[in-house]
Design an enzyme around this catalytic site. Structure first.
Site, PDB file in Angstrom:
ATOM      1  N   ASP A  99       0.865  -1.180   0.000  1.00 48.20           N
ATOM      2  CA  ASP A  99       0.000   0.000   0.000  1.00 48.20           C
ATOM      3  C   ASP A  99       0.901   1.229   0.000  1.00 48.20           C
ATOM      4  O   ASP A  99       2.091   1.134   0.277  1.00 48.20           O
ATOM      5  CB  ASP A  99      -0.877  -0.003   1.260  1.00 48.20           C
ATOM      6  CG  ASP A  99      -1.778   1.234   1.357  1.00 48.20           C
ATOM      7  OD1 ASP A  99      -2.274   1.681   0.311  1.00 48.20           O
ATOM      8  OD2 ASP A  99      -1.977   1.747   2.463  1.00 48.20           O
ATOM      9  N   SER A 100       0.321   2.388  -0.296  1.00 47.38           N
ATOM     10  CA  SER A 100       1.091   3.628  -0.236  1.00 47.38           C
ATOM     11  C   SER A 100       1.467   3.978   1.209  1.00 47.38           C
ATOM     12  O   SER A 100       2.344   4.799   1.427  1.00 47.38           O
ATOM     13  CB  SER A 100       0.280   4.773  -0.847  1.00 47.38           C
ATOM     14  OG  SER A 100      -0.954   4.895  -0.184  1.00 47.38           O
ATOM     15  N   CYS A 146      -4.120  -1.007  -2.174  1.00 46.51           N
ATOM     16  CA  CYS A 146      -4.127   0.454  -2.324  1.00 46.51           C
ATOM     17  C   CYS A 146      -5.076   0.760  -3.477  1.00 46.51           C
ATOM     18  O   CYS A 146      -4.905   0.237  -4.584  1.00 46.51           O
ATOM     19  CB  CYS A 146      -2.711   0.915  -2.654  1.00 46.51           C
ATOM     20  SG  CYS A 146      -2.563   2.622  -3.220  1.00 46.51           S
ATOM     21  N   GLU A 196      -5.971   8.364  11.146  1.00 51.84           N
ATOM     22  CA  GLU A 196      -4.542   8.357  11.483  1.00 51.84           C
ATOM     23  C   GLU A 196      -4.272   9.093  12.798  1.00 51.84           C
ATOM     24  O   GLU A 196      -3.277   8.838  13.461  1.00 51.84           O
ATOM     25  CB  GLU A 196      -3.718   8.912  10.317  1.00 51.84           C
ATOM     26  CG  GLU A 196      -3.848   7.995   9.104  1.00 51.84           C
ATOM     27  CD  GLU A 196      -2.747   8.128   8.065  1.00 51.84           C
ATOM     28  OE1 GLU A 196      -1.993   9.107   8.107  1.00 51.84           O
ATOM     29  OE2 GLU A 196      -2.666   7.236   7.203  1.00 51.84           O
ATOM     30  N   CYS A 217     -11.913   3.036   0.667  1.00 55.07           N
ATOM     31  CA  CYS A 217     -10.581   3.496   1.057  1.00 55.07           C
ATOM     32  C   CYS A 217     -10.143   2.552   2.164  1.00 55.07           C
ATOM     33  O   CYS A 217     -10.942   2.212   3.049  1.00 55.07           O
ATOM     34  CB  CYS A 217     -10.648   4.935   1.557  1.00 55.07           C
ATOM     35  SG  CYS A 217      -9.158   5.486   2.408  1.00 55.07           S
ATOM     36  N   HIS A 230      -8.581   2.816   4.778  1.00 52.22           N
ATOM     37  CA  HIS A 230      -8.703   3.249   6.176  1.00 52.22           C
ATOM     38  C   HIS A 230     -10.126   3.076   6.727  1.00 52.22           C
ATOM     39  O   HIS A 230     -10.316   3.008   7.932  1.00 52.22           O
ATOM     40  CB  HIS A 230      -8.346   4.734   6.310  1.00 52.22           C
ATOM     41  CG  HIS A 230      -6.873   5.030   6.298  1.00 52.22           C
ATOM     42  ND1 HIS A 230      -6.106   4.893   5.183  1.00 52.22           N
ATOM     43  CD2 HIS A 230      -6.037   5.463   7.278  1.00 52.22           C
ATOM     44  CE1 HIS A 230      -4.851   5.241   5.473  1.00 52.22           C
ATOM     45  NE2 HIS A 230      -4.782   5.590   6.720  1.00 52.22           N
TER      46      HIS A 230
END
Lengths: 273, 273
Positions: B13-14, B76, B155, B187, B189
């Site tokens: 993933d990024s 990703c 985050e 996404c 997250h």
């Protein structure tokens, strides 16, 4: 007085945040032309290595040189911290960053020697404001607080939103508990939250806006070096804007914060410089 | 059954978001070992050009190949959209992304043919979910909504916070007004906000978690190709984590979302691959 006095100021940032610095230059030095570059394709710089930030900054400076700028403002906290000192040795025009002017003024105005600094995680972890402030006066206590949600809130346009007030309140609480009397808005986006911040910290805390202090430092520098523009010169686009990624989003943001509609915006391939 | 069956799965993933995909693989394929790479020095990919994302993805795949992986999961959304199809032609092991599995399941479960997709600005602007869903059934209406504040909120660790609920409520409102019966958490997250989302959309809207669907697709793929691990092999570190920037922040985030403490984490210079 030469043709050079009418040359533009080069201003650059990793993205759109530095537009608050450009805005202060427009307000305080209305005779000066500006070429702004926002590295929107490679934003943010905060999580990049020193080598990368230095390489990017050199490319941008080479580009700005092609625009015949007479001075450069590094309107980016990360590039000011990581690249400015090295680059100053490499070019023959004046260059200033945003960190030193804000740090100097904060050190001058604090009474109880307790200064708070808010910024991105990268700026706070770098301790760059603390370093510059304590060079002025090692007795000053500098309390940093990273506020990673504030940039996305500004970029979402939620400037006076209840959500933004609540988020900022939580970030500022520990600083206020430690009785700071001065607060540095240590990220170029934060001046857009100035009224929210003022409401939260009350009248007793002095807010330091590095964008404003940088414009004032630039003014002094141009006068000292005999580089100030003596008057407004007719120009189709006194303010020109370049970005490394698609300009639409850049333009929207710029139009929302600048006091007039942005005229010339153009995407360039910065890696070619 | 060969030694190959015991080789690890490569997941990249990024940044840290793809850990939700790794987590689903751990839960659903407990016999499989994992090598995870997070490109934390170059995150986010969302604002990068297709060429850059392809170049980065190729470097990461070359690195994963040195770890003798038997299959690769592109965890990703941006890399799945921009690089997966090209890379599939270039390597000789199976590779899957996160977009197609989520899009397929959403197209299967919707009753009223109105699917909402939330994601980063880049994912929504790419229309990649819409494209994959309408390949399944062109009658389905796909309504995308960019939610740029959700990644920074996750985050920051504010997973069940009142601020996060309020932000999510505003983002979901226009989708609910349009009567969607299915919502893709587009996404990596967002699965961490699953309970917040569930509360906001109610019981009638089906939530599709591409991380889970990707793990199930991987399971089918490994079985079809005879690559599944027949059992748990003793290994000091069945799960190994690599990142392109300092691992401390990566480790903190990983430990907060994975069901056990992360053992092996290491920073590597991905540009060398």
């Amino acid at each position: 007085m030469s043709q050079k006095n009418y040359a533009p100021i080069g201003v650059f940032d990793s993205g759109v945040g530095g537009l608050t610095v450009a805005r202060e230059i427009m307000r305080n030095l209305p005779n000066e032309k500006i070429v702004y570059f926002g590295d929107t394709a490679r934003v943010p710089y905060g999580n990049k290595s020193r080598e990368a930030v230095l390489r990017y900054s050199r490319q941008i400076i080479r580009f700005l040189m092609t625009q015949d700028v007479k001075a450069i403002v590094v309107a980016c906290n990360t590039a000011s911290a990581m690249a400015l000192e090295t680059i100053r040795e490499e070019i023959n025009i004046p260059i200033i960053g945003v960190v030193k002017p804000g740090a100097r003024v904060a050190a001058q105005v604090t009474r109880n020697h307790k200064i708070g600094v808010i910024g991105t995680r990268a700026t706070i972890n770098s301790c760059i404001y603390k370093e510059f402030i304590q060079r002025q006066n090692p007795e000053i206590e500098v309390i940093g607080k990273a506020c990673p949600l504030l940039v996305p809130l500004v970029e979402e346009g939620w400037l006076k939103d209840a959500v933004t007030v609540e988020v900022a309140r939580r970030y500022l609480e520990p600083l206020l508990r430690q009785d700071i009397d001065t607060l540095i808005l240590g990220c170029t986006h934060y001046p857009l939250l100035r009224s929210v911040m003022r409401e939260l910290v009350g009248e007793k805390v002095r807010l330091v806006n590095p964008a404003y202090e940088t414009a004032k430092d630039l003014q002094r520098l141009l006068e000292e070096r005999g580089l100030a523009s003596p008057g407004k010169e007719e120009a189709e686009f006194p303010y020109r804007f370049y970005a490394s990624d698609s300009v639409q989003q850049f333009k929207d943001f710029a139009n929302s914060i600048l006091p007039y509609d942005v005229g010339m915006t153009k995407q360039i391939t910065i890696e070619e410089y």
